[in-house]
Write an enzyme that holds these catalytic residues in place. Structure first.
Site: not given
Length: 618
Positions: A200, A473
């Site tokens: 780079e 329940s």
């Protein structure tokens, strides 16, 4: 102070008198030129100041939006554990360990030989702290038969427990889906930095942000190739573009980039700039998630920590910086190999590797698979985590926390699949159902799976934690538990599972209002035991027990079991007139399953910030 003020005042007066004489002596064109240059200079200085302030602000704060990682409960192996060799092999592969044919000699390697698994575990961090890297051997026969730690001679002591690395179960993102793992440059292998600089910006340590030679060389190469084969931008310019500017190729943007690159070089050290660059660069996509920085790229492409990248892996990553799609081995293995060889050749020319290393790395096989990043997976569970920890959602989405949880990925996936399948089945009947699910260890309260709805895109309301519904329940065991506790404390033996209850029509009058409870079947069974009444969920016997112990007392029991929500003080609460969330129900029933010991359901065990400091512990 007065002395300083007088000196400044005197200097300004002298400048003003000089300019006045100059204006009287100068011609009009000269004065126009002078003032034009003065205004231009002022605007130019202001422009440079704005660029400098913009550049310094972010670099000084050094902030990226880094998603927080949610770690699942690690796979635990111990003599007698029902984990097969195949399951252990799959788990290690998913964690990014790599299989070798010899005895593992460095962290991250493992070998399967017959019924024996040798693995060199990495240094790991868990909810209860860190554990150093070590080599262990496990033998399997159906499940785990034995485990021991091996020394350099291949012998060692038996181990009671072996834990694999905690796997990343999900991530908490902000609006921008960027996967980034910050790794300080001093912790990266030197050959990775050498590879990046070689391909780079090989004169990185010799320029001040711009490289005229590099620009000219790139222009010539690109003209010859009729393609953007090389870029003239330095590493500093690339960092400026990524952090502050757009990627549009315009002259104003390029001018800004050049000035800011020079300012950055004057303001910060080469090491600081390079450190920011390796953690900023874009290196591909995992679905909708951008892979940014070498840390996350190493995890995605190689399933390992960036600290352990080999020379060939480093060259492959460095080669992808110019164009992650074009040079990715996922899209074109031939082009990726050529690009890697170019990086390696540049490293050889710069004397960063020798010829033998070059040949070995050039011939290395490319990775066969990647390790995808899941974007916004387990959304309802993530919302529950955000509510649980004392950290803002914005901070969790941007500051890179490590969140250690009790989540069991296998059970979580099964719960989500079951919820979708059930919703699909019910939808056929013309309804649009929503489903909630939560499961936890009743002895610790640690939640292993949570589903808050069927489709997070349609509804973000977390029904597992916030949807209060009539209990039905579900409340009956609380009433019976109240009676059992009463009997134990006040009249031992008076109320037991074999006590008989009258299942016959009844009337309960409250404040002049008669209430006639009925069984759901519409029939009655006469005399039944407590056990049968509870097993069959008979309404009338449960109401008789509630009448016997008192509604106030039953509600007190519910509160003691962890129900903080206000319940109606009416007889019908026995049959479920009150409301609870799924997590409320989980809390109550965990106490039943845990021999009466109440635990608080929770998901998070520990949170560590990006610097390794513990900020939360359950």
């Amino acid at each position: 102070m007065n002395t300083v003020r007088s000196v400044v005042t005197d200097c300004l007066n002298r400048v003003w008198r000089f300019s006045a004489r100059w204006r009287r002596a100068s011609s009009k064109p000269t004065r126009i030129v002078f003032w034009s240059l003065t205004v231009f200079s002022a605007l130019f200085v202001t422009y440079l100041f704005v660029l400098y302030a913009r550049m310094s602000l972010r670099m000084d704060r050094y902030v990226w939006d880094v998603p927080s990682r949610i770690y699942a409960e690690p796979l635990a192996l111990y003599p007698g554990a029902s984990v097969t060799l195949r399951e252990a092999d799959d788990a290690l592969s998913a964690l990014g360990y790599w299989s070798v044919s010899t005895l593992p000699n460095r962290p991250g390697e493992y070998r399967v030989q017959g019924n024996t698994l040798d693995v060199y575990l990495r240094s790991r961090e868990f909810a209860d702290g860190k554990e150093d890297a070590r080599r262990v051997q496990m033998r399997f026969s159906g499940g785990v038969r034995e485990a021991r730690e091996l020394n350099e001679d291949g012998v060692g002591e038996p181990l009671a427990l072996v834990r694999f690395d905690p796997a990343v179960a999900s991530r908490i993102y902000d609006d921008v889906l960027e996967e980034r793992e910050i790794v300080p440059i001093k912790q990266l292998p030197p050959h990775l930095i050498d590879a990046i600089i070689a391909i780079e910006d090989k004169r990185y340590f010799g320029h001040i942000g711009l490289s005229p030679r590099g620009i000219a060389r790139a222009a010539a190469a690109n003209f010859k190739a009729q393609w953007i084969e090389q870029g003239g931008s330095t590493i500093t310019q690339q960092l400026v573009k990524n952090l502050y500017l757009t990627h549009k190729r315009t002259l104003p943007r390029k001018v800004n980039e050049m000035f800011m690159a020079i300012m950055m070089e004057l303001r910060y050290s080469k090491k600081t700039i390079l450190n920011a660059y390796v953690n900023e660069i874009y290196l591909g996509q995992s679905g909708s998630v951008s892979i940014c920085g070498v840390g996350s790229a190493a995890r995605f492409y190689f399933g390992k920590d960036a600290r352990g990248l080999t020379v060939e892996e480093a060259a492959l990553l460095a080669g992808m910086i110019r164009s992650p799609y074009r040079y990715s081995f996922l899209t074109d293995t031939g082009r990726a190999s050529e690009r890697r060889e170019l990086v390696l050749r540049r490293m050889l020319e710069e004397k960063k590797i020798d010829a033998a290393t070059f040949e070995r790395a050039r011939k290395a096989t490319l990775p066969k698979r990647v390790h995808p990043v899941a974007a916004r997976s387990m959304p309802y569970l993530i919302d529950a985590i955000v509510e649980e920890v004392p950290i803002s959602k914005k901070a969790l989405a941007t500051r890179g926390y490590r969140i250690y949880t009790s989540v069991d990925p296998k059970m979580q996936r099964a719960a989500e699949e079951a919820a979708r399948a059930q919703a699909k089945r019910l939808t056929r009947n013309g309804s649009s159902p929503q489903i909630a699910f939560v499961a936890a260890n009743p002895h610790t309260g640690r939640i292993v799976a949570l589903v808050g709805g069927v489709d997070y895109g349609v509804s973000q309301f977390n029904r597992a934690t916030h949807a209060a519904r009539q209990t039905g329940s579900v409340f009956k065991p609380i009433v019976y538990a109240t009676a059992f506790e009463d009997a134990v404390l006040n009249a031992p033996g008076e109320f037991t599972p074999t006590t008989r209850l009258n299942d016959a029509p009844m009337v309960w009058e409250v404040d002049g209002v008669a209430w006639k409870p009925r069984n759901s079947q519409g029939s009655h069974f006469g005399s039944v035991t407590v056990r049968v009444a509870l097993e069959e969920s008979l309404n009338v016997p449960a109401v008789r027990v509630g009448q016997r112990v008192g509604i106030d007392h039953a509600l007190d029991t519910a509160k003691a079991l962890g129900v903080e929500r206000k319940m109606p003080n009416v007889p019908a609460v026995v049959l479920g007139a009150g409301e609870m969330t799924p997590v409320d129900v989980l809390t109550v029933y965990s106490a039943f399953a845990g021999s009466g010991v109440r635990v608080e359901p929770h998901i998070v065990a520990r949170v560590v910030d990006s610097k390794g400091r513990e900020v939360y512990r359950r």
